[in-house]
Design an enzyme around this catalytic site. Sequence first.
Site, mmCIF file in Angstrom:
data_model
loop_
_atom_site.group_PDB
_atom_site.id
_atom_site.type_symbol
_atom_site.label_atom_id
_atom_site.label_comp_id
_atom_site.label_asym_id
_atom_site.label_seq_id
_atom_site.Cartn_x
_atom_site.Cartn_y
_atom_site.Cartn_z
ATOM 1 N N TYR A 93 -41.234 -50.325 -60.440
ATOM 2 C CA TYR A 93 -42.662 -50.599 -60.481
ATOM 3 C C TYR A 93 -43.323 -50.045 -61.740
ATOM 4 O O TYR A 93 -44.296 -50.599 -62.223
ATOM 5 C CB TYR A 93 -43.356 -49.998 -59.248
ATOM 6 C CG TYR A 93 -43.362 -50.895 -58.031
ATOM 7 C CD1 TYR A 93 -42.170 -51.381 -57.511
ATOM 8 C CD2 TYR A 93 -44.548 -51.237 -57.413
ATOM 9 C CE1 TYR A 93 -42.175 -52.187 -56.387
ATOM 10 C CE2 TYR A 93 -44.559 -52.046 -56.288
ATOM 11 C CZ TYR A 93 -43.371 -52.518 -55.780
ATOM 12 O OH TYR A 93 -43.390 -53.316 -54.679
ATOM 13 N N LYS B 241 -27.941 -48.367 -55.010
ATOM 14 C CA LYS B 241 -27.037 -49.441 -55.429
ATOM 15 C C LYS B 241 -26.085 -48.821 -56.443
ATOM 16 O O LYS B 241 -25.986 -49.244 -57.606
ATOM 17 C CB LYS B 241 -27.855 -50.613 -56.014
ATOM 18 C CG LYS B 241 -27.055 -51.856 -56.299
ATOM 19 C CD LYS B 241 -26.603 -52.638 -55.066
ATOM 20 C CE LYS B 241 -25.722 -53.812 -55.462
ATOM 21 N NZ LYS B 241 -25.041 -54.466 -54.314
ATOM 22 N N ASP C 142 -27.914 -53.400 -50.040
ATOM 23 C CA ASP C 142 -27.639 -54.684 -49.364
ATOM 24 C C ASP C 142 -27.085 -54.450 -47.960
ATOM 25 O O ASP C 142 -27.478 -55.120 -46.997
ATOM 26 C CB ASP C 142 -26.711 -55.581 -50.213
ATOM 27 C CG ASP C 142 -25.491 -54.866 -50.754
ATOM 28 O OD1 ASP C 142 -25.401 -53.625 -50.609
ATOM 29 O OD2 ASP C 142 -24.604 -55.541 -51.310
ATOM 30 N N ASP D 1 -39.905 -51.054 -50.790
ATOM 31 C CA ASP D 1 -40.896 -52.107 -50.549
ATOM 32 C C ASP D 1 -40.272 -53.205 -49.691
ATOM 33 O O ASP D 1 -40.846 -53.653 -48.696
ATOM 34 C CB ASP D 1 -41.379 -52.676 -51.882
ATOM 35 C CG ASP D 1 -42.383 -53.799 -51.689
ATOM 36 O OD1 ASP D 1 -43.308 -53.624 -50.868
ATOM 37 O OD2 ASP D 1 -42.236 -54.849 -52.332
ATOM 38 N N ASP E 77 -40.727 -53.977 -45.195
ATOM 39 C CA ASP E 77 -41.200 -55.221 -44.557
ATOM 40 C C ASP E 77 -40.187 -55.667 -43.504
ATOM 41 O O ASP E 77 -40.547 -56.112 -42.413
ATOM 42 C CB ASP E 77 -41.397 -56.343 -45.591
ATOM 43 C CG ASP E 77 -42.815 -56.367 -46.162
ATOM 44 O OD1 ASP E 77 -43.450 -55.300 -46.195
ATOM 45 O OD2 ASP E 77 -43.273 -57.452 -46.570
HETATM 46 C C1 IPM Z 1 -46.771 -52.359 -50.209
HETATM 47 C C2 IPM Z 1 -47.308 -53.572 -50.910
HETATM 48 C C3 IPM Z 1 -47.658 -53.198 -52.354
HETATM 49 C C4 IPM Z 1 -46.373 -52.773 -53.027
HETATM 50 C C5 IPM Z 1 -48.369 -54.293 -53.159
HETATM 51 C C6 IPM Z 1 -49.674 -54.702 -52.509
HETATM 52 C C7 IPM Z 1 -48.588 -53.890 -54.592
HETATM 53 O O1 IPM Z 1 -46.402 -54.615 -50.855
HETATM 54 O O2 IPM Z 1 -47.480 -51.341 -50.137
HETATM 55 O O3 IPM Z 1 -45.652 -52.418 -49.697
HETATM 56 O O4 IPM Z 1 -45.618 -53.619 -53.514
HETATM 57 O O5 IPM Z 1 -46.120 -51.567 -53.065
HETATM 58 MG MG MG Z 2 -44.738 -54.212 -49.600
#
Ligand code: IPM
Ligand code: MG
Length: 364
Positions: free
Chosen positions: A142, A192, A224, A248, A252
């Site tokens: 990032y 990784k 992975d 990140d 999710d």
């Molecule tokens: C998260 C989100 C953020 C990230 C975005 C909104 C920049 O996806 O907090 O997971 O990628 O960190």
């Molecule tokens: Mg995210």
Amino acid sequence: MSTFRILLTPGDGIGPEVIEEAVKVLGAVEKRFGHEFRYEEETIGGAAIDRYGVALRPETVAAARQSQAVLFGAVGGPKWDDPRAAVRPEDAILGLRKQLGLFANLRPVRVHPAMIDQSTLKSGVLGGTDMVVIRELTGGLYFGKPKRRWENASGRQAVDTLRYSEKEVARVMHVAFQLARGRRKKVTSVDKANVLRTGQMWREVAIEVGRQYPDIELEHILVDACAMYLIRRPASFDVIVTENMFGDILTDEAAMLAGSMGMMPSASLGRRRKDGTGIGLYEPIHGSAPDIVGQRKANPLATILSAAMMLRLSLGLEAEAAAIEAAVDAVIRDGYRTPDIEGPGARPADTAKMGSLVAERLGA
Ligand code: IPM
Ligand code: MG
């Protein structure tokens, strides 16, 4: 009476709707426990781009530094989505994390027994799932430099850089090991290392830091394989610690174990004082959900649970945090559901109703 200073940054989309419910619940905490929360509010994200031309103003960062915690809604939306735009709503959250030095992002994943059938995964796989993913938050892909786009004779080019120093890895490892001590005493470091130099160093540092915590089991998994094990044997994880971008993506995925992003809180922490508290930023892991803005469908529980983490980790109010979590549990057990988590036999609730139910159960 104790007074605490909190900065609210509702942001875009459903951000303001869910922050309003968290403030409602915090109001119930004030009454029941006799505290005073003093709020300041700052415009961030797309709303700030419209108003000030930037997603995050220096004034907002200064206001955050004056506060004990930031309660963050969400940023982004189709209006600001042009990939060539010079300013993006996401600059707000990335800038706050970086400028406040919030290097450890804690994302707990618990599967509520009453919601186990909400997940797309089989209940037999999900049973006993209770983990915290710690995502490194101020380094890696990032933020690494160079990071840019350019054009030459062979066309468009772009570069992002995955770079870590051993200090950056070590400090987030310490957070992981210390957290594991209060839990089931297992750390899974995700890297990784079979391909990336940063992954090899990440693993070395994990092992070195791990030697200082002989009571904690340390395992290493490639990213992975981790993506696979998260849906194959999620209950085997206790504390996962990983690089910014891996975290990140994996969080999710992990959110889907709990049935909905609308249930998932998070805390972003930097250096701590001796008593364990320190400034932190608290946010639901979901986004601004432009498709449901203003429809009273947003699930405020992720933000309410983020507020609970804020009380625990930045304000040192453990009993108050536990009371919010118990109230959320009770509301879920009683069958109330926003549309994102509805199922057979659910008692439908809109955003405000959900907040009020939690506040009521705090018995203020
Ligand atoms: C998260 C989100 C953020 C990230 C975005 C909104 C920049 O996806 O907090 O997971 O990628 O960190
Ligand atoms: Mg995210």
